[in-house]
Design a protein around this motif. Structure first.
Motif, PDB file in Angstrom:
ATOM      1  N   GLY A  83     -33.509  20.560  63.290  1.00 25.94           N
ATOM      2  CA  GLY A  83     -33.289  19.204  62.787  1.00 25.94           C
ATOM      3  C   GLY A  83     -34.492  18.651  62.060  1.00 25.94           C
ATOM      4  O   GLY A  83     -34.367  17.982  61.023  1.00 25.94           O
ATOM      5  N   ALA A  84     -35.694  18.929  62.586  1.00 28.27           N
ATOM      6  CA  ALA A  84     -36.923  18.451  61.933  1.00 28.27           C
ATOM      7  C   ALA A  84     -37.074  19.049  60.537  1.00 28.27           C
ATOM      8  O   ALA A  84     -37.452  18.356  59.583  1.00 28.27           O
ATOM      9  N   ILE A  85     -36.783  20.344  60.404  1.00 35.09           N
ATOM     10  CA  ILE A  85     -36.871  20.997  59.097  1.00 35.09           C
ATOM     11  C   ILE A  85     -35.885  20.365  58.119  1.00 35.09           C
ATOM     12  O   ILE A  85     -36.235  20.031  56.977  1.00 35.09           O
ATOM     13  N   LEU A  86     -34.648  20.200  58.559  1.00 32.75           N
ATOM     14  CA  LEU A  86     -33.619  19.648  57.674  1.00 32.75           C
ATOM     15  C   LEU A  86     -33.946  18.229  57.247  1.00 32.75           C
ATOM     16  O   LEU A  86     -33.756  17.853  56.081  1.00 32.75           O
ATOM     17  N   GLN A  87     -34.452  17.413  58.174  1.00 33.40           N
ATOM     18  CA  GLN A  87     -34.804  16.038  57.827  1.00 33.40           C
ATOM     19  C   GLN A  87     -35.937  15.986  56.817  1.00 33.40           C
ATOM     20  O   GLN A  87     -35.950  15.135  55.917  1.00 33.40           O
ATOM     21  N   SER A  88     -36.892  16.900  56.936  1.00 31.87           N
ATOM     22  CA  SER A  88     -38.038  16.905  56.024  1.00 31.87           C
ATOM     23  C   SER A  88     -37.654  17.427  54.645  1.00 31.87           C
ATOM     24  O   SER A  88     -38.050  16.872  53.625  1.00 31.87           O
ATOM     25  N   ILE A  89     -36.881  18.511  54.608  1.00 38.38           N
ATOM     26  CA  ILE A  89     -36.514  19.107  53.323  1.00 38.38           C
ATOM     27  C   ILE A  89     -35.606  18.187  52.521  1.00 38.38           C
ATOM     28  O   ILE A  89     -35.770  18.028  51.309  1.00 38.38           O
ATOM     29  N   THR A  90     -34.645  17.567  53.188  1.00 37.14           N
ATOM     30  CA  THR A  90     -33.681  16.714  52.492  1.00 37.14           C
ATOM     31  C   THR A  90     -34.156  15.271  52.359  1.00 37.14           C
ATOM     32  O   THR A  90     -33.517  14.480  51.666  1.00 37.14           O
ATOM     33  N   LYS A  91     -35.259  14.962  53.040  1.00 31.81           N
ATOM     34  CA  LYS A  91     -35.774  13.579  53.071  1.00 31.81           C
ATOM     35  C   LYS A  91     -34.687  12.610  53.540  1.00 31.81           C
ATOM     36  O   LYS A  91     -34.563  11.498  53.049  1.00 31.81           O
ATOM     37  N   TYR A 113     -25.571  22.264  50.444  1.00 26.76           N
ATOM     38  CA  TYR A 113     -26.740  22.133  49.565  1.00 26.76           C
ATOM     39  C   TYR A 113     -26.307  22.030  48.107  1.00 26.76           C
ATOM     40  O   TYR A 113     -26.781  21.163  47.361  1.00 26.76           O
ATOM     41  N   VAL A 114     -25.398  22.909  47.692  1.00 26.17           N
ATOM     42  CA  VAL A 114     -24.942  22.911  46.297  1.00 26.17           C
ATOM     43  C   VAL A 114     -24.235  21.597  45.950  1.00 26.17           C
ATOM     44  O   VAL A 114     -24.453  21.031  44.871  1.00 26.17           O
ATOM     45  N   MET A 115     -23.419  21.102  46.865  1.00 27.00           N
ATOM     46  CA  MET A 115     -22.647  19.885  46.591  1.00 27.00           C
ATOM     47  C   MET A 115     -23.496  18.623  46.678  1.00 27.00           C
ATOM     48  O   MET A 115     -23.076  17.558  46.204  1.00 27.00           O
ATOM     49  N   LYS A 125     -30.031  17.946  39.985  1.00 26.59           N
ATOM     50  CA  LYS A 125     -31.127  18.594  39.273  1.00 26.59           C
ATOM     51  C   LYS A 125     -32.209  17.581  38.904  1.00 26.59           C
ATOM     52  O   LYS A 125     -31.927  16.518  38.353  1.00 26.59           O
ATOM     53  N   GLY A 126     -33.454  17.915  39.229  1.00 27.12           N
ATOM     54  CA  GLY A 126     -34.582  17.048  38.918  1.00 27.12           C
ATOM     55  C   GLY A 126     -34.874  16.014  39.984  1.00 27.12           C
ATOM     56  O   GLY A 126     -35.946  15.415  39.996  1.00 27.12           O
ATOM     57  N   GLU A 127     -33.924  15.797  40.898  1.00 31.83           N
ATOM     58  CA  GLU A 127     -34.111  14.794  41.950  1.00 31.83           C
ATOM     59  C   GLU A 127     -34.051  15.391  43.355  1.00 31.83           C
ATOM     60  O   GLU A 127     -34.473  14.766  44.317  1.00 31.83           O
ATOM     61  N   GLY A 128     -33.500  16.601  43.443  1.00 31.22           N
ATOM     62  CA  GLY A 128     -33.379  17.222  44.757  1.00 31.22           C
ATOM     63  C   GLY A 128     -32.069  16.851  45.435  1.00 31.22           C
ATOM     64  O   GLY A 128     -31.102  16.450  44.779  1.00 31.22           O
ATOM     65  N   VAL A 129     -32.053  16.959  46.740  1.00 31.53           N
ATOM     66  CA  VAL A 129     -30.845  16.664  47.518  1.00 31.53           C
ATOM     67  C   VAL A 129     -30.682  15.157  47.660  1.00 31.53           C
ATOM     68  O   VAL A 129     -31.613  14.454  48.044  1.00 31.53           O
ATOM     69  N   GLU A 130     -29.493  14.656  47.341  1.00 27.48           N
ATOM     70  CA  GLU A 130     -29.219  13.226  47.445  1.00 27.48           C
ATOM     71  C   GLU A 130     -28.811  12.916  48.890  1.00 27.48           C
ATOM     72  O   GLU A 130     -27.796  13.426  49.380  1.00 27.48           O
ATOM     73  N   PRO A 131     -29.594  12.092  49.609  1.00 32.45           N
ATOM     74  CA  PRO A 131     -29.385  11.920  51.060  1.00 32.45           C
ATOM     75  C   PRO A 131     -27.992  11.434  51.454  1.00 32.45           C
ATOM     76  O   PRO A 131     -27.394  11.975  52.391  1.00 32.45           O
ATOM     77  N   THR A 132     -27.475  10.420  50.769  1.00 34.14           N
ATOM     78  CA  THR A 132     -26.168   9.883  51.155  1.00 34.14           C
ATOM     79  C   THR A 132     -25.072  10.909  50.949  1.00 34.14           C
ATOM     80  O   THR A 132     -24.198  11.104  51.802  1.00 34.14           O
ATOM     81  N   ARG A 133     -25.127  11.588  49.808  1.00 34.03           N
ATOM     82  CA  ARG A 133     -24.128  12.618  49.523  1.00 34.03           C
ATOM     83  C   ARG A 133     -24.225  13.740  50.556  1.00 34.03           C
ATOM     84  O   ARG A 133     -23.208  14.307  50.973  1.00 34.03           O
ATOM     85  N   LEU A 134     -25.431  14.060  50.980  1.00 29.37           N
ATOM     86  CA  LEU A 134     -25.631  15.123  51.971  1.00 29.37           C
ATOM     87  C   LEU A 134     -24.879  14.816  53.262  1.00 29.37           C
ATOM     88  O   LEU A 134     -24.165  15.667  53.809  1.00 29.37           O
ATOM     89  N   VAL A 135     -25.034  13.603  53.764  1.00 23.92           N
ATOM     90  CA  VAL A 135     -24.362  13.213  55.008  1.00 23.92           C
ATOM     91  C   VAL A 135     -22.851  13.218  54.838  1.00 23.92           C
ATOM     92  O   VAL A 135     -22.108  13.736  55.681  1.00 23.92           O
ATOM     93  N   LEU A 136     -22.366  12.653  53.730  1.00 18.83           N
ATOM     94  CA  LEU A 136     -20.925  12.581  53.509  1.00 18.83           C
ATOM     95  C   LEU A 136     -20.310  13.972  53.399  1.00 18.83           C
ATOM     96  O   LEU A 136     -19.274  14.252  54.008  1.00 18.83           O
ATOM     97  N   VAL A 137     -20.945  14.849  52.617  1.00 20.11           N
ATOM     98  CA  VAL A 137     -20.443  16.218  52.477  1.00 20.11           C
ATOM     99  C   VAL A 137     -20.492  16.939  53.821  1.00 20.11           C
ATOM    100  O   VAL A 137     -19.539  17.616  54.218  1.00 20.11           O
TER     101      VAL A 137
END
Length: 334
Positions: free
Chosen positions: A78-86, A139-141, A145-157
């Motif tokens: 969980g710590a890794i995922l929180q840090s990588i995805t911010k 991750y893909v969804m 590009k240029g901004e990294g993983v979008e946090p809100t979209r990450l949780v929803l997906v």
């Protein structure tokens, strides 16, 4: 880090370790067949009766060590995922990684037997494949590009995919025979079913290799917590490091849930609690997060065993009772 902060980190780490030892002793001594302090001490030093040796070394200790190791693995994941995805809401359970691992567990059970000698060592590999596939889709969804993983979209997906995967797992589970279905139902409820030393040995290499590797990558994780352009500017190969650490996070989560059951929220709460105690530097909070993860899962399993003996309440349900309100609080706050 100044002297005051270093002292705070050391005190917090030793306090967490001391609390884990206390819960360990309580967990060893309590249950359907409890041991008094004198019986426990006598058994530990090799002077216990056959009954006391059986309770401690064959029934109680293996399950306790599985809970400790799985709690550490889920917390560091969980710590890794929180840090990588911010994203402070990232957790292998919430994001569907555990659900992907669970789907592959039921697929394994459909085609192979849980009684085979290789079961405990092959199952984590199947769970890893399911977790990796799920993480890749999320991750893909969620990547821009240029901004990294979008946090809100990450949780929803992640939440949506987790629901779909759990639905698929339930559907496939109905095709199992009664014994295998009972096993899968307990797995999904988060019951720690690993009650043999073989389970401990199957999980131990993953924890011994991947947790120290994550500690070694603390500086990289500190950098990845910044904006992607800043990380690139200081010389970090963002793409490679992110993929490597995601693989580590998924491997830790998949190996842990393969032998402990589908447990969520440990990977969410542990890093948050650790950061609030010792700050955001990964060198400081990762060891504390690992200890807190072990504390949470071992305490949940112990409480579940004591409340409803001999069958017990699955540790996953106890953790969820605590973790779901905490998740809602973070969702509202962030």
């Amino acid at each position: 880090m100044n002297v005051r902060k270093m002292k705070r980190v050391k005190v917090t780490t030793f306090a967490a370790l001391f609390l884990l030892i206390i819960i360990f002793v309580v967990s060893v001594a309590t249950g359907f067949a409890s041991l008094t302090p004198s019986e426990l001490f006598r058994t530990i030093i090799g002077q216990g009766t056959p009954r006391e040796n059986l309770i401690l070394f064959e029934f109680r200790l293996p399950r306790i060590f599985v809970a400790i190791l799985a709690g550490m693995g889920l917390a560091v994941s969980g710590a890794i995922l929180q840090s990588i995805t911010k994203n402070p809401l990232s957790d292998p359970g919430i994001l569907g990684i555990n659900a992907g691992a669970g789907l592959m567990v039921v697929v394994y059970i459909m085609f192979f037997t849980v009684e085979s000698s290789s079961f405990l060592y092959v199952l984590p590999l199947f769970a890893l494949a399911g977790g990796m596939a799920t993480a890749a889709v999320i991750y893909v969804m969620s990547y821009i590009k240029g901004e990294g993983v979008e946090p809100t979209r990450l949780v929803l997906v992640g939440v949506g995919l987790a629901a779909a995967l759990y639905g698929a797992t339930l559907t496939l589970s109905t095709r199992l025979d009664m014994e295998d279905y009972s096993f899968m139902a307990n797995w999904m409820a988060g019951r720690i079913w690993g009650d043999d030393w073989t389970f401990v040995l199957s999980l131990l290499p993953w924890i011994l290799l991947l947790v120290p590797y994550t500690m070694f990558k603390s500086n990289v994780l500190n950098t990845l917590n910044l904006h992607e352009n800043v990380s690139i500017g200081v010389g970090v190969n963002v793409g490679r490091e992110r993929i490597l650490l995601i693989i580590v996070a998924v491997a830790l989560a998949s190996a842990s849930v393969a032998v402990s059951g589908g447990i969520a929220f440990v990977g969410l709460m542990s890093p948050h609690i650790a950061r609030s105690l010792v700050g955001p530097r990964h060198q400081s909070f990762l060891p504390v997060a690992a200890l807190i993860g072990a504390i949470l899962l071992l305490a949940a399993d112990t409480i579940g065993r004591v409340i409803l003996d001999p069958s017990g309440i699955p540790a996953g349900i106890i953790v969820t009772i605590i973790g779901a309100p905490y998740f809602m609080y973070l969702l509202a706050k962030k």
